[in-house]
Design a protein around this motif. Structure first.
Motif, PDB file in Angstrom:
ATOM      1  N   THR A 175      -0.940  -9.647  -6.083  1.00 33.24           N
ATOM      2  CA  THR A 175       0.449  -9.800  -5.648  1.00 33.24           C
ATOM      3  C   THR A 175       0.543 -10.702  -4.427  1.00 33.24           C
ATOM      4  OG1 THR A 175       0.984  -7.592  -6.504  1.00 33.24           O
ATOM      5  CG2 THR A 175       2.506  -8.543  -4.904  1.00 33.24           C
ATOM      6  N   LEU A 176      -0.359 -10.521  -3.483  1.00 37.74           N
ATOM      7  CA  LEU A 176      -0.339 -11.344  -2.278  1.00 37.74           C
ATOM      8  C   LEU A 176      -0.684 -12.798  -2.583  1.00 37.74           C
ATOM      9  CD1 LEU A 176      -2.043  -8.883   0.237  1.00 37.74           C
ATOM     10  CD2 LEU A 176       0.380  -9.469   0.097  1.00 37.74           C
ATOM     11  N   ALA A 177      -1.471 -13.038  -3.623  1.00 33.67           N
ATOM     12  CA  ALA A 177      -1.851 -14.401  -4.001  1.00 33.67           C
ATOM     13  C   ALA A 177      -0.832 -15.061  -4.917  1.00 33.67           C
ATOM     14  CB  ALA A 177      -3.217 -14.381  -4.688  1.00 33.67           C
ATOM     15  N   ASP A 220      -6.064  -1.867  -5.266  1.00 35.22           N
ATOM     16  CA  ASP A 220      -6.483  -2.933  -4.349  1.00 35.22           C
ATOM     17  C   ASP A 220      -6.450  -4.293  -5.055  1.00 35.22           C
ATOM     18  OD1 ASP A 220      -6.890  -1.213  -2.219  1.00 35.22           O
ATOM     19  OD2 ASP A 220      -9.001  -0.888  -2.701  1.00 35.22           O
ATOM     20  N   ARG A 221      -6.911  -4.328  -6.307  1.00 37.78           N
ATOM     21  CA  ARG A 221      -6.895  -5.578  -7.067  1.00 37.78           C
ATOM     22  C   ARG A 221      -5.455  -6.051  -7.291  1.00 37.78           C
ATOM     23  NH1 ARG A 221      -5.752  -6.291 -12.089  1.00 37.78           N
ATOM     24  NH2 ARG A 221      -6.116  -4.119 -12.682  1.00 37.78           N
ATOM     25  N   ALA A 234      -6.163   5.175 -10.151  1.00 37.16           N
ATOM     26  CA  ALA A 234      -6.034   3.742  -9.910  1.00 37.16           C
ATOM     27  C   ALA A 234      -6.210   3.414  -8.430  1.00 37.16           C
ATOM     28  CB  ALA A 234      -4.686   3.236 -10.406  1.00 37.16           C
ATOM     29  N   HIS A 235      -5.819   4.339  -7.570  1.00 37.98           N
ATOM     30  CA  HIS A 235      -6.064   4.143  -6.134  1.00 37.98           C
ATOM     31  C   HIS A 235      -7.537   4.329  -5.810  1.00 37.98           C
ATOM     32  CE1 HIS A 235      -1.883   3.808  -4.608  1.00 37.98           C
ATOM     33  NE2 HIS A 235      -1.589   4.490  -5.700  1.00 37.98           N
ATOM     34  N   ALA A 236      -8.198   5.214  -6.534  1.00 36.05           N
ATOM     35  CA  ALA A 236      -9.603   5.526  -6.244  1.00 36.05           C
ATOM     36  C   ALA A 236     -10.557   4.482  -6.798  1.00 36.05           C
ATOM     37  CB  ALA A 236      -9.958   6.904  -6.805  1.00 36.05           C
ATOM     38  N   GLU A 280       0.829  -1.206   0.000  1.00 38.69           N
ATOM     39  CA  GLU A 280       0.000   0.000   0.000  1.00 38.69           C
ATOM     40  C   GLU A 280       0.863   1.256   0.000  1.00 38.69           C
ATOM     41  OE1 GLU A 280      -3.955  -1.725   2.342  1.00 38.69           O
ATOM     42  OE2 GLU A 280      -2.406  -0.633   3.451  1.00 38.69           O
ATOM     43  N   ALA A 281       1.960   1.232   0.748  1.00 38.40           N
ATOM     44  CA  ALA A 281       2.846   2.392   0.788  1.00 38.40           C
ATOM     45  C   ALA A 281       3.672   2.498  -0.493  1.00 38.40           C
ATOM     46  CB  ALA A 281       3.758   2.302   2.010  1.00 38.40           C
TER      47      ALA A 281
END
Length: 276
Positions: free
Chosen positions: A173-175, A167-168, A160-162, A149-150
């Motif tokens: 990335t985490l998956a 978030d997607r 893209a943040h809005a 996030e940072a």
């Protein structure tokens, strides 16, 4: 489907799509080949697209020993040899633009043309401070999501943040089953942050297009303009409203522009709405 390819003493993960003139896509800090998905999908109807994981990203290991941009440029050249690619249109993004610059300087016969995206050739004080922050962020953030996030505040546009795009991307990335370690992130970052090419860029002979996002705060347009000014005959273009990764946020616009450039290099007419 991709595969591992042996080159320069390392097993590189490679994704290839399509038929036609060869295009080599060189990713930046942390990004695996999937960062270029919109180009693998959107340009493979007219080019043979090759994307790969740099050392220490995705499925390519990071061996012991120094990690430098010249080494990664030699990796790219060796990978081309292993794949039977004599010459290619080379597109490099962010840290990958440094690798592409170095590839054109060290292995000029391999490079048919250069597209340098979100590029720089000499870091300034702001850039050095920013990368020092990223270095400790990778280790000291309270969690991987918080780190992303940072970090991605420097990468994507406010829209893209809005609109949920960031978030997607964080969720994907985490998956991802091949995450980059903090140590590998830091070693790649150190190599990119310390490297300079500005004084040597006049030695590049390949046709070059430098693309900078108007809203890029990580590699602002003044960096890209300095790169273009130093490469003989290079064109510089601002992508208005875009940030550090326009090939992901505005892939249709990006793909159309690089396709037009590659066609120009090949002496071909641009694509129109009615076809080639």
């Amino acid at each position: 489907m991709g595969e591992h390819v042996e080159a320069n003493g390392t097993r590189f993960w490679v994704e290839r799509r399509g038929e036609g003139p060869d295009v080599l896509l060189v990713a930046g800090l942390s990004d695996p080949a999937e960062a270029w998905q919109a180009q693998l999908d959107g340009l493979s109807d007219r080019y043979r697209i090759t994307a790969f994981d740099n050392r220490g990203a995705g499925r390519t290991p990071l061996p012991d020993g120094p990690l430098t941009v010249p080494l990664m440029a030699d990796d790219a050249a060796a990978l081309m040899s292993a794949l039977g690619v004599e010459r290619a249109h080379v597109a490099g993004f962010s840290g990958g633009s440094l690798i592409a610059q170095e590839l054109a300087l060290r292995h000029p016969d391999r490079v048919r043309s250069l597209v340098l995206v979100s590029a720089w050739a000499r870091p300034d004080a702001y850039f050095r401070t920013m990368t020092r922050f990223w270095h400790w962020l990778a280790e000291d953030a309270p969690g991987e999501r918080a780190m992303l996030e940072a970090f991605l505040l420097w990468v994507y546009t406010p829209r893209a943040h809005a609109d949920g795009t960031v978030d997607r991307i964080i969720d994907e990335t985490l998956a991802f089953p091949h995450p980059q370690s903090a140590g590998a992130f830091q070693r790649q970052l150190e190599a990119f942050a310390a490297h300079e090419t500005l004084d040597r860029l006049p030695g590049i002979t390949a046709p070059a297009l430098v693309l900078s996002g108007e809203c890029d705060i990580a590699a602002p347009p003044r960096f890209g303009r300095a790169v273009a000014d130093a490469i003989p005959g290079a064109d510089f273009e601002m992508l208005f409203g875009e940030a550090h990764q326009p090939f992901q946020e505005a892939p249709e616009k990006f793909n159309a522009r690089v396709d037009a450039f590659w066609r120009e290099v090949a002496g071909q007419s641009p694509v129109t709405d009615g076809g080639p």
